[in-house]
Design an enzyme around this catalytic site. Structure first.
Site, PDB file in Angstrom:
ATOM      1  CG  ASN A  74      -5.058  26.859  -8.956  1.00 17.81           C
ATOM      2  OD1 ASN A  74      -4.201  26.134  -9.441  1.00 17.81           O
ATOM      3  ND2 ASN A  74      -4.888  28.168  -8.817  1.00 17.81           N
ATOM      4  CG  HIS A 128       1.712  32.021  -2.517  1.00 16.99           C
ATOM      5  ND1 HIS A 128       1.074  33.203  -2.252  1.00 16.99           N
ATOM      6  CD2 HIS A 128       1.237  31.589  -3.709  1.00 16.99           C
ATOM      7  CE1 HIS A 128       0.217  33.472  -3.232  1.00 16.99           C
ATOM      8  NE2 HIS A 128       0.304  32.499  -4.134  1.00 16.99           N
ATOM      9  CD  GLU A 163       3.802  27.298  -0.867  1.00 12.86           C
ATOM     10  OE1 GLU A 163       3.576  26.553  -1.842  1.00 12.86           O
ATOM     11  OE2 GLU A 163       3.940  28.521  -0.956  1.00 12.86           O
ATOM     12  CB  SER A 218       1.854  27.191  -5.581  1.00 13.86           C
ATOM     13  OG  SER A 218       2.852  28.170  -5.499  1.00 13.86           O
ATOM     14  CG  ASP A 271       0.058  28.343   1.832  1.00 15.12           C
ATOM     15  OD1 ASP A 271      -0.908  27.669   1.431  1.00 15.12           O
ATOM     16  OD2 ASP A 271       0.298  29.508   1.464  1.00 15.12           O
ATOM     17  CG  HIS A 304      -1.642  24.617  -4.742  1.00  8.96           C
ATOM     18  ND1 HIS A 304      -2.414  24.799  -5.868  1.00  8.96           N
ATOM     19  CD2 HIS A 304      -1.018  25.796  -4.530  1.00  8.96           C
ATOM     20  CE1 HIS A 304      -2.257  26.034  -6.319  1.00  8.96           C
ATOM     21  NE2 HIS A 304      -1.411  26.652  -5.520  1.00  8.96           N
ATOM     22  CE  LYS A 350      -4.725  28.625  -5.270  1.00 11.86           C
ATOM     23  NZ  LYS A 350      -3.663  29.224  -4.466  1.00 11.86           N
TER      24      LYS A 350
END
Ligand SMILES: *Cc1c(COP(=O)(O)O)cnc(C)c1O
Length: 379
Positions: A54, A140, A184, A188, A213, A216, A236
């Site tokens: 990541n 997540h 998110e 992910s 979130d 990423h 990440k």
């Protein structure tokens, strides 16, 4: 020290659980993996090109970031020595939190020990018994755990499904005092993105708060987001370690005074905080670098004749866990490391290879891995 005689019932429990997982093809084991040049890793005595990191921008080993960490390490030592509330809130945090707030366009920010600790420390600080949490089905594991820990009533809506979210709000919102919606920015395991603008309008309409979130997203997809609470990680694209929450001043002040994972956990080492600030400076300044992971993912999706990637994460769904393991082994035999992701991380029947594209990948590597997937019938 002599090895203590094991307790039979404990070992039997562990061994039988492991045997059960193995029988389902779900046994997970860590393989020692050493970073090598660029996106390469050393694993099982071989050097492989990895698509399973990541570190999207290659910042974990960027010279300016390593230098910032080294200077802090030599000046302040290896550890923080206490939680932030006691005496671990190093001056470096002020720089880092100002940068985060500026990048997210919020009044304030709070840095935590990790992304997981940020979620576990934030969600229960905002809602509890008598409140409602609505979470996207694909959020997540650490958001789910935090939701459960809060004691709030917990419901999930189908992935990115606004109608389902609206229905749950219409049917349930009035029975609860406060309502928090969890999603998110970049998912992910699927690499798709949440409809943040309509979700935030919906939240507003029902007096609910939206928390996104962005683990990423930071550094690799555009950052303007209408969420009330932005959470993310420094581990990440930022290439280091730590987590953060960006929000309004009162929310951040509440977290800084009450969040249990801040109060009862030691602060990050000063060198880690310095490294994160140096990484954010690079992310802010180098838009060409930040655009590369997504461009690489889009090269991959175009080679496979698929819909254009929305983020640097692209799953190749193969179905059963055994098939994902076989696909991963085939790529490994050809010099590539791509982890097989299996249930319970993803839904039953959706085991996959999860590709994460880095700025450091080369076009030729992407072309070769795409050709292998096609030749073996996986894509
Ligand atoms: C990685 C990740 C986290 C956890 O962040 P850490 O800093 O690794 O603890 C949280 N949420 C999502 C979506 C993630 O991918």
């Amino acid at each position: 020290m002599p090895v203590r005689q094991p307790t039979a019932s404990l070992d039997e429990t562990a061994a039988s659980r492991l045997a059960h997982l193995r029988a389902q093809g779900l046994r997970r084991e860590m393989v020692t993996t050493a970073p090598a040049q660029g996106v390469q890793v050393e694993r099982g005595g071989r050097t492989l090109v990895s698509f399973s990191g990541n570190d999207y921008l290659g910042l974990s080993r960027h010279p300016a970031i390593v230098a910032a960490a080294r200077e802090a390490l030599e000046r302040y030592g290896a550890g923080a020595g206490a939680s932030r509330l006691i005496s671990g809130s190093h001056p470096y945090y002020e720089t880092l939190e100002a940068l985060l707030a500026q990048m997210k366009g919020t009044q304030a920010a709070c840095v935590f020990g990790s992304g997981t600790l940020a979620n576990i420390g934030t969600i229960p600080a905002l809602v509890g018994a008598g409140d409602l949490i609505l979470a996207d089905k694909s959020v997540h594991a650490c958001m789910l755990d935090s939701a459960r820990l809060s004691g709030a009533t917990f419901m999930r809506f189908a992935h990115n499904n606004m109608d389902h979210c609206r229905l749950l709000l219409e049917e349930n919102r009035r029975d609860f005092q406060r309502c928090l919606i969890l999603t998110e920015t970049v998912f992910s395991m699927d690499g798709d993105r949440a409809p943040l603008v309509p979700l935030s309008e919906l939240a507003c309409l029902h007096d609910a708060w939206l928390m996104a979130d962005d683990a990423h997203g930071l550094g690799v997809v555009p950052q303007e987001s209408p969420a009330d609470i932005h959470m993310g990680t420094l581990s990440k694209a930022a290439g280091g370690y730590g987590g953060y929450v960006c929000a309004s001043r009162p929310v951040i002040d509440l977290l800084k005074g009450t969040s249990r994972t801040l109060l009862f956990s030691t602060a990050l080492p000063p060198a880690t905080v310095a490294a994160a600030a140096a990484a954010l400076e690079i992310i802010r300044a180098d838009s060409e670098l930040c655009a590369r992971p997504l461009a690489h993912a889009r090269l991959f999706t175009s080679l496979l004749g698929r819909e254009e990637a929305q983020s640097p994460i692209v799953p190749v769904i193969v179905g059963e866990p055994e098939r994902a393991l076989a696909a991963s082994a085939m790529l490994e035999a050809n010099g590539f490391y791509v982890a097989a992701i299996r249930p319970p991380t993803v839904a039953l029947g959706s085991a996959r290879l999860r590709f994460a594209f880095s700025a450091l990948h080369e076009g030729g590597q992407i072309e070769r891995v795409a050709a292998l997937l096609k030749a073996h019938g996986y894509a």
